[in-house]
Structure formats: structure tokens, C-alpha cells
Motif scaffolding. Structure first.
Motif, PDB file in Angstrom:
ATOM      1  N   GLY A   1       0.582  -0.968  -0.389  1.00 26.28           N
ATOM      2  CA  GLY A   1      -0.232  -0.142   0.369  1.00 26.28           C
ATOM      3  C   GLY A   1       0.654   0.794  -0.311  1.00 26.28           C
ATOM      4  N   GLY A   2       0.293   2.445   0.073  1.00 26.06           N
ATOM      5  CA  GLY A   2       1.025   3.503   0.010  1.00 26.06           C
ATOM      6  C   GLY A   2       0.641   4.584   0.924  1.00 26.06           C
ATOM      7  N   SER A   3      -0.239   4.698   1.810  1.00 25.19           N
ATOM      8  CA  SER A   3      -0.158   5.391   2.863  1.00 25.19           C
ATOM      9  C   SER A   3       0.946   4.762   3.990  1.00 25.19           C
ATOM     10  CB  SER A   3      -1.726   5.324   3.116  1.00 25.19           C
ATOM     11  OG  SER A   3      -2.039   4.318   3.625  1.00 25.19           O
ATOM     12  N   LEU A   4       1.501   3.604   4.085  1.00 19.40           N
ATOM     13  CA  LEU A   4       1.995   3.314   5.371  1.00 19.40           C
ATOM     14  C   LEU A   4       2.953   1.472   5.221  1.00 19.40           C
ATOM     15  CD1 LEU A   4       2.543   3.184   8.598  1.00 19.40           C
ATOM     16  CD2 LEU A   4       1.146   1.118   8.158  1.00 19.40           C
ATOM     17  N   ALA A   5       4.077   2.389   5.337  1.00 20.17           N
ATOM     18  CA  ALA A   5       4.801   1.520   4.795  1.00 20.17           C
ATOM     19  C   ALA A   5       6.121   1.463   5.901  1.00 20.17           C
ATOM     20  CB  ALA A   5       6.135   1.621   3.125  1.00 20.17           C
ATOM     21  N   GLN A   6       6.708   0.052   6.272  1.00 23.29           N
ATOM     22  CA  GLN A   6       7.786  -0.048   7.457  1.00 23.29           C
ATOM     23  C   GLN A   6       8.746  -0.747   6.782  1.00 23.29           C
ATOM     24  OE1 GLN A   6       5.667  -1.979  10.403  1.00 23.29           O
ATOM     25  NE2 GLN A   6       6.223  -0.666  11.680  1.00 23.29           N
ATOM     26  N   PHE A   7      10.374  -0.271   6.722  1.00 27.79           N
ATOM     27  CA  PHE A   7      11.542  -0.813   6.307  1.00 27.79           C
ATOM     28  C   PHE A   7      12.639  -1.482   7.889  1.00 27.79           C
ATOM     29  CE2 PHE A   7       9.470   1.884   3.267  1.00 27.79           C
ATOM     30  CZ  PHE A   7      10.363   1.841   2.346  1.00 27.79           C
ATOM     31  N   VAL A   8      12.738  -2.452   7.384  1.00 27.60           N
ATOM     32  CA  VAL A   8      13.644  -2.942   7.898  1.00 27.60           C
ATOM     33  C   VAL A   8      15.477  -3.014   6.974  1.00 27.60           C
ATOM     34  CG1 VAL A   8      12.588  -3.794   9.793  1.00 27.60           C
ATOM     35  CG2 VAL A   8      13.149  -4.980   7.165  1.00 27.60           C
ATOM     36  N   ALA A   9      16.215  -3.147   8.386  1.00 31.81           N
ATOM     37  CA  ALA A   9      18.015  -3.642   7.613  1.00 31.81           C
ATOM     38  C   ALA A   9      17.934  -5.184   8.120  1.00 31.81           C
ATOM     39  CB  ALA A   9      18.711  -2.532   8.647  1.00 31.81           C
ATOM     40  N   ASP A  10      17.653  -5.556   7.624  1.00 32.04           N
ATOM     41  CA  ASP A  10      18.096  -7.768   7.469  1.00 32.04           C
ATOM     42  C   ASP A  10      19.293  -8.171   7.107  1.00 32.04           C
ATOM     43  OD1 ASP A  10      17.912 -10.133   7.419  1.00 32.04           O
ATOM     44  OD2 ASP A  10      15.837 -10.030   6.399  1.00 32.04           O
ATOM     45  N   PRO A  11      20.227  -8.250   8.113  1.00 33.04           N
ATOM     46  CA  PRO A  11      21.633  -8.894   7.610  1.00 33.04           C
ATOM     47  C   PRO A  11      21.028 -10.329   6.456  1.00 33.04           C
ATOM     48  CG  PRO A  11      21.053  -9.714   9.697  1.00 33.04           C
ATOM     49  CD  PRO A  11      19.771  -9.048   9.342  1.00 33.04           C
ATOM     50  N   GLY A  12      20.197 -11.194   6.152  1.00 35.08           N
ATOM     51  CA  GLY A  12      20.207 -11.881   5.676  1.00 35.08           C
ATOM     52  C   GLY A  12      20.609 -14.015   5.957  1.00 35.08           C
ATOM     53  N   ASP A  13      20.781 -13.401   7.553  1.00 39.61           N
ATOM     54  CA  ASP A  13      21.063 -15.161   7.891  1.00 39.61           C
ATOM     55  C   ASP A  13      19.530 -15.933   8.385  1.00 39.61           C
ATOM     56  OD1 ASP A  13      20.816 -12.728   9.899  1.00 39.61           O
ATOM     57  OD2 ASP A  13      22.985 -13.798  10.830  1.00 39.61           O
ATOM     58  N   GLY A  14      18.269 -14.744   8.752  1.00 36.92           N
ATOM     59  CA  GLY A  14      17.841 -15.395   9.440  1.00 36.92           C
ATOM     60  C   GLY A  14      17.299 -15.095  11.394  1.00 36.92           C
TER      61      GLY A  14
END
Length: 180
Positions: A68-81
Motif C-alpha cells: 500500500g501507499g499510505s504506510l510502509a515499514q522498512f527493516v535492515a536485514d543481515p539476511g541470515d535469518g
């Protein structure tokens, strides 16, 4: 948006910044609890409130922020689970039409002072600009000089506006804006 460390520095790790996905719910809950324990004045809920919310509630919140365009959350992920190392959100507020309010910016203590916060802010900014909102706004508790300096390095400017903290009336927040 991948980030790779300088190959000469083995102490640094790599991470990817991505919009949250439904499968991130358990790791998001763990990160949220860490955020609230580490920086209780920076967020709008307490550790106790968040800990009482069900896993289903966290799952629903993540699912809502994943599209969606009204709420977004972003995370920094080391990619190792393993554990997520940072978070930043963006939302559209009726108080600030046409711009994105950045919220809940957090980087784990071991990764502060580097590029994680910049990558998270850039992800929110790119999402905002793609939705036609080139201006972003955030609020920082007055006295959190480290955060203010970090945001200034990313191009945010103090607007001169001071507002009461939404939860703790004895605190004041300053507003910062950036236009892409």
C-alpha cells in the motif's frame, strides 16, 4: 537495497534494507521489543504495552505495512535469518498532507554510527517519492543531539517548530524536514 561493507574491515557486516513482509512478523516483534527497551522515550508505546500485544496483532501490523501507499515499514536485514538490525517507517498523516512522516527509526546499538540509518531513511524516502510525496518530516526529542546530527547529515533541516511529545508531556520534540 543491499549494502556491502568495505572488504578490508571484517568487523562490518552486510545487510539488505527491504519493506517488511508478512514472514518478518516474529523478527519485527523481537526488534520492536528491543527498540522499546533500548530507547523508551523515542516511541509512542511502552515496552509493557508492546509485550502484551499478541503475536497475531504484530502479524496484522506487519501485513498492513507490507503493501500500500499510505504506510510502509522498512527493516535492515543481515539476511541470515537472525535478528533484524534496524527499522524505519513512513506514513501519511492528515496533519501533513502531501508529505511522509518518518517514524520509529531505530538501529541496534552495535550498528549505530554507520550507514544502516542512512539506508533505512533512503528506503522510506524512495517509497515516499514514488508515491508522489518528495517531502519527508520527522520529529526528534529535544536533547537527542546524536539523532539530530545523524538526520542533518542525511539532509534534514530543523524547521524551528517545537511540539509537545505525544506521550510524555514534560518532553518537547523538534521537527525536521527534507525534500528530495
Amino acid at each position: 537495497m543491499p549494502h556491502r561493507p568495505d572488504p578490508g574491515n571484517e568487523d562490518l557486516m552486510s545487510w539488505n534494507v527491504h519493506r517488511v513482509r508478512p514472514e518478518d512478523a516474529a523478527r519485527m516483534r523481537a526488534l520492536r521489543l528491543e527498540m522499546l527497551a533500548d530507547s523508551p522515550l523515542a516511541f509512542l508505546e511502552t515496552l509493557a504495552q508492546a509485550a502484551q500485544r499478541s503475536h497475531e496483532s504484530f502479524r496484522q501490523r506487519v501485513a498492513q505495512a507490507a503493501a500500500g501507499g499510505s504506510l510502509a515499514q522498512f527493516v535492515a536485514d543481515p539476511g541470515d535469518g537472525g535478528r533484524l538490525i534496524g527499522h524505519a517507517g513512513g506514513t501519511v498523516s492528515p496533519d501533513f498532507p502531501g508529505e511522509t512522516v518518518i517514524f520509529a527509526v531505530y538501529v541496534t546499538p552495535a550498528h549505530r554510527g554507520g550507514k544502516v540509518v542512512a539506508d533505512l531513511i533512503e528506503a522510506v524516502t524512495a517509497w515516499s517519492a514514488a508515491a508522489g510525496r518528495p517531502e519527508t518530516l520527522l520529529e526528534v526529542v529535544v536533547g537527542n543531539d546524536r539523532a539530530v546530527r545523524a538526520y542533518e547529515k542525511l539532509g534534514f533541516c530543523d524547521t524551528g517548530e517545537r511540539v509537545p511529545h505525544p506521550v510524555i508531556p514534560t518532553l518537547t520534540e523538534l521537527r525536521m524536514r527534507r525534500v528530495v
